[in-house]
Scaffold this active site. Sequence first.
Site, PDB file in Angstrom:
ATOM      1  CG  HIS A 116       7.928   7.625   5.492  1.00 46.90           C
ATOM      2  ND1 HIS A 116       7.639   6.970   4.122  1.00 46.90           N
ATOM      3  CD2 HIS A 116       6.607   7.423   5.961  1.00 46.90           C
ATOM      4  CE1 HIS A 116       6.550   6.702   3.995  1.00 46.90           C
ATOM      5  NE2 HIS A 116       5.890   6.947   5.244  1.00 46.90           N
TER       6      HIS A 116
ATOM      7  NE  ARG B 146      -1.287   2.478   2.983  1.00 43.17           N
ATOM      8  CZ  ARG B 146      -0.657   3.556   3.330  1.00 43.17           C
ATOM      9  NH1 ARG B 146      -0.622   4.710   2.613  1.00 43.17           N
ATOM     10  NH2 ARG B 146      -0.288   3.769   4.623  1.00 43.17           N
TER      11      ARG B 146
ATOM     12  CB  CYS C 251       3.858  10.544   1.440  1.00 42.11           C
ATOM     13  SG  CYS C 251       1.964  11.180   1.445  1.00 42.11           S
TER      14      CYS C 251
ATOM     15  CG  HIS D  67       3.879   4.387   9.234  1.00 38.52           C
ATOM     16  ND1 HIS D  67       3.258   3.574   8.586  1.00 38.52           N
ATOM     17  CD2 HIS D  67       4.152   5.495   8.414  1.00 38.52           C
ATOM     18  CE1 HIS D  67       3.114   3.722   7.399  1.00 38.52           C
ATOM     19  NE2 HIS D  67       3.706   4.932   7.202  1.00 38.52           N
TER      20      HIS D  67
ATOM     21  CG  ASN E  60       6.840   3.267   4.976  1.00 46.33           C
ATOM     22  OD1 ASN E  60       6.258   3.290   3.665  1.00 46.33           O
ATOM     23  ND2 ASN E  60       6.015   3.444   6.011  1.00 46.33           N
TER      24      ASN E  60
HETATM   25  C1  LIG Z   1     -10.540  11.412   1.082  1.00 52.71           C
HETATM   26  C2  LIG Z   1     -10.937  11.766  -0.476  1.00 52.71           C
HETATM   27  C3  LIG Z   1     -11.792  10.717  -0.949  1.00 52.71           C
HETATM   28  C4  LIG Z   1     -11.894  12.741  -0.248  1.00 52.71           C
HETATM   29  O1  LIG Z   1     -11.892  13.373  -1.539  1.00 52.71           O
HETATM   30  P1  LIG Z   1     -12.967  14.773  -2.046  1.00 52.71           P
HETATM   31  O2  LIG Z   1     -12.567  14.962  -3.431  1.00 52.71           O
HETATM   32  O3  LIG Z   1     -13.026  15.593  -0.923  1.00 52.71           O
HETATM   33  O4  LIG Z   1     -14.161  13.851  -1.963  1.00 52.71           O
HETATM   34  P2  LIG Z   1     -15.683  13.626  -2.255  1.00 52.71           P
HETATM   35  O5  LIG Z   1     -16.718  12.981  -1.277  1.00 52.71           O
HETATM   36  O6  LIG Z   1     -16.082  14.993  -2.734  1.00 52.71           O
HETATM   37  O7  LIG Z   1     -15.587  12.700  -3.644  1.00 52.71           O
HETATM   38  C5  LIG Z   1     -15.077  13.239  -4.787  1.00 52.71           C
HETATM   39  C6  LIG Z   1     -14.973  12.059  -5.907  1.00 52.71           C
HETATM   40  O8  LIG Z   1     -14.275  11.133  -5.300  1.00 52.71           O
HETATM   41  C7  LIG Z   1     -15.109   9.755  -5.082  1.00 52.71           C
HETATM   42  N1  LIG Z   1     -14.830   9.113  -3.772  1.00 52.71           N
HETATM   43  C8  LIG Z   1     -14.888   9.768  -2.570  1.00 52.71           C
HETATM   44  N2  LIG Z   1     -14.535   8.614  -1.760  1.00 52.71           N
HETATM   45  C9  LIG Z   1     -14.026   7.622  -2.269  1.00 52.71           C
HETATM   46  C10 LIG Z   1     -13.325   6.067  -2.053  1.00 52.71           C
HETATM   47  N3  LIG Z   1     -13.268   5.792  -0.506  1.00 52.71           N
HETATM   48  N4  LIG Z   1     -13.132   5.441  -2.895  1.00 52.71           N
HETATM   49  C11 LIG Z   1     -13.515   5.749  -4.343  1.00 52.71           C
HETATM   50  N5  LIG Z   1     -13.959   7.000  -4.701  1.00 52.71           N
HETATM   51  C12 LIG Z   1     -14.316   7.750  -3.829  1.00 52.71           C
HETATM   52  C13 LIG Z   1     -16.554  10.314  -4.948  1.00 52.71           C
HETATM   53  O9  LIG Z   1     -17.268   9.271  -5.531  1.00 52.71           O
HETATM   54  C14 LIG Z   1     -16.405  11.472  -6.126  1.00 52.71           C
HETATM   55  O10 LIG Z   1     -16.250  10.938  -7.472  1.00 52.71           O
HETATM   56  P3  LIG Z   1     -17.027  11.776  -8.728  1.00 52.71           P
HETATM   57  O11 LIG Z   1     -18.328  11.929  -8.342  1.00 52.71           O
HETATM   58  O12 LIG Z   1     -16.123  13.101  -8.624  1.00 52.71           O
HETATM   59  O13 LIG Z   1     -16.680  10.913  -9.752  1.00 52.71           O
HETATM   60  C15 LIG Z   1      -9.677  11.935  -1.174  1.00 52.71           C
HETATM   61  O14 LIG Z   1      -9.151  13.162  -0.715  1.00 52.71           O
HETATM   62  C16 LIG Z   1      -8.800  10.731  -1.036  1.00 52.71           C
HETATM   63  O15 LIG Z   1      -8.998   9.672  -1.727  1.00 52.71           O
HETATM   64  N6  LIG Z   1      -7.753  11.001  -0.587  1.00 52.71           N
HETATM   65  C17 LIG Z   1      -6.668  10.002  -0.474  1.00 52.71           C
HETATM   66  C18 LIG Z   1      -5.371  10.344  -0.180  1.00 52.71           C
HETATM   67  C19 LIG Z   1      -4.318   9.135  -0.005  1.00 52.71           C
HETATM   68  O16 LIG Z   1      -4.721   7.901  -0.101  1.00 52.71           O
HETATM   69  N7  LIG Z   1      -3.361   9.460   0.589  1.00 52.71           N
HETATM   70  C20 LIG Z   1      -2.100   8.447   0.704  1.00 52.71           C
HETATM   71  C21 LIG Z   1      -2.586   7.401   2.191  1.00 52.71           C
HETATM   72  S1  LIG Z   1      -2.121   8.461   3.707  1.00 52.71           S
HETATM   73  C22 LIG Z   1      -0.534   7.989   3.847  1.00 52.71           C
HETATM   74  O17 LIG Z   1       0.267   7.504   2.875  1.00 52.71           O
HETATM   75  C23 LIG Z   1       0.147   8.188   5.258  1.00 52.71           C
HETATM   76  C24 LIG Z   1       0.264   6.996   6.146  1.00 52.71           C
HETATM   77  C25 LIG Z   1      -0.841   6.559   6.249  1.00 52.71           C
HETATM   78  O18 LIG Z   1       1.202   6.208   5.456  1.00 52.71           O
HETATM   79  C26 LIG Z   1       1.280   7.459   7.481  1.00 52.71           C
HETATM   80  C27 LIG Z   1       2.220   8.269   7.131  1.00 52.71           C
HETATM   81  O19 LIG Z   1       3.274   8.009   6.549  1.00 52.71           O
HETATM   82  O20 LIG Z   1       2.291   9.473   7.606  1.00 52.71           O
END
Ligand SMILES: CC(C)(COP(=O)([O-])OP(=O)([O-])OC[C@H]1O[C@@H](n2cnc3c(N)ncnc32)[C@H](O)[C@@H]1OP(=O)([O-])[O-])[C@@H](O)C(=O)NCCC(=O)NCCSC(=O)C[C@@](C)(O)CC(=O)[O-]
Length: 299
Positions: free
Chosen positions: A209, A15, A240, A207, A249
């Site tokens: 990096h 992931r 990220c 966690h 990581n």
């Molecule tokens: C949170 C949202 C969805 C908000 O995104 P948004 O644009 O504010 O959401 P929305 O509710 O307005 O929806 C917009 C569109 O996204 C779709 N949508 C909405 N939700 C989903 C979903 N769950 N699955 C699939 N589709 C989704 C929804 O259906 C819509 O589609 P449209 O009508 O435009 O076609 C967006 O910002 C997002 O997906 N962000 C993900 C960011 C991410 O994955 N970052 C990496 C992970 S975090 C990380 O790596 C850190 C960590 C954990 O490892 C720890 C560390 O190292 O610090």
Amino acid sequence: MAFPDFVRLVEVGARDGLQNEANPVSTAIKLELIDRLGDAGVSYIEAASFVSPKWVPQMGDAREVMTGIQRRSGVTYAALTPNLKGLESALECGVKEVAVFGAASESFTQKNINCSIAESLERFAPVIELAQKSGIPVRGYVSTVMGCPYEGEIAPAKVAEVSKTLFEMGCYEISLGDTVGVGTPLKAKRMLEAVSQHIPMSKLAAHFHDTYGQALANLYAVLEEGIAVIDSSVAGLGGCPYAKGAAGNVASEDVIYLLNGLGIKSGINLEKLAATGDWITRSINRPNRSKVGIAMMAG
Ligand SMILES: CC(C)(COP(=O)([O-])OP(=O)([O-])OC[C@H]1O[C@@H](n2cnc3c(N)ncnc32)[C@H](O)[C@@H]1OP(=O)([O-])[O-])[C@@H](O)C(=O)NCCC(=O)NCCSC(=O)C[C@@](C)(O)CC(=O)[O-]
């Protein structure tokens, strides 16, 4: 405090490790990676992320990944779910454990999940509630615990506040993310000291990096404080998407080598893990960032 006897490794390579890859990695490669990690004895594999494919295209096959895994008994296959939509998809795929992800920095929260910290917590509440009703444990991530790519320094008290809220909301474990890898051992200890005033050490994970090459030193520091859950990524894969320049990581192979040297058990076969790191980096044409992995494969 003494070192723990056993450390649970949370392998996030499939992931966190792959989410930032610009070239699509096939579902078949992801599934083989997950299978090889299980074969190496990894008991907790974060396998996918039910996020918007517009935001993180590489995780767009979460459904195929989660339903394609040849499950091994005793292995947890988890997925990230930032909102109800994500959780509902995960439930449809039979996912047995999920994670929500927040941050201690307002700017990072905005860039990563498009809302404020307060809004993110409001959004997680129904996710945690539905997961609990469905018998699914929820892990909580807090990013930017030792620094933010947009705001710089982050106060340990802020990390403690967000962590405490997520824990009280029902996350069974809080994973403390040094998202940009800027921490140093003393900083790590101070941050952990602040958080552990509110949450038992046994409910916290590290966690880290490795952007500045400090991750192993930081892990040693928090192991001394009693941390017994470590997130890592095979071959040090990753970065990220919302933290430019952040390295992957800490490499799982390097963590296991450190733990073995300290006499701390993990249940993981280092030879098989190193072979997996070698295989995945060749498969996706990436450098292996595990020093231990490189050394072992050369020998
Ligand atoms: C949170 C949202 C969805 C908000 O995104 P948004 O644009 O504010 O959401 P929305 O509710 O307005 O929806 C917009 C569109 O996204 C779709 N949508 C909405 N939700 C989903 C979903 N769950 N699955 C699939 N589709 C989704 C929804 O259906 C819509 O589609 P449209 O009508 O435009 O076609 C967006 O910002 C997002 O997906 N962000 C993900 C960011 C991410 O994955 N970052 C990496 C992970 S975090 C990380 O790596 C850190 C960590 C954990 O490892 C720890 C560390 O190292 O610090």
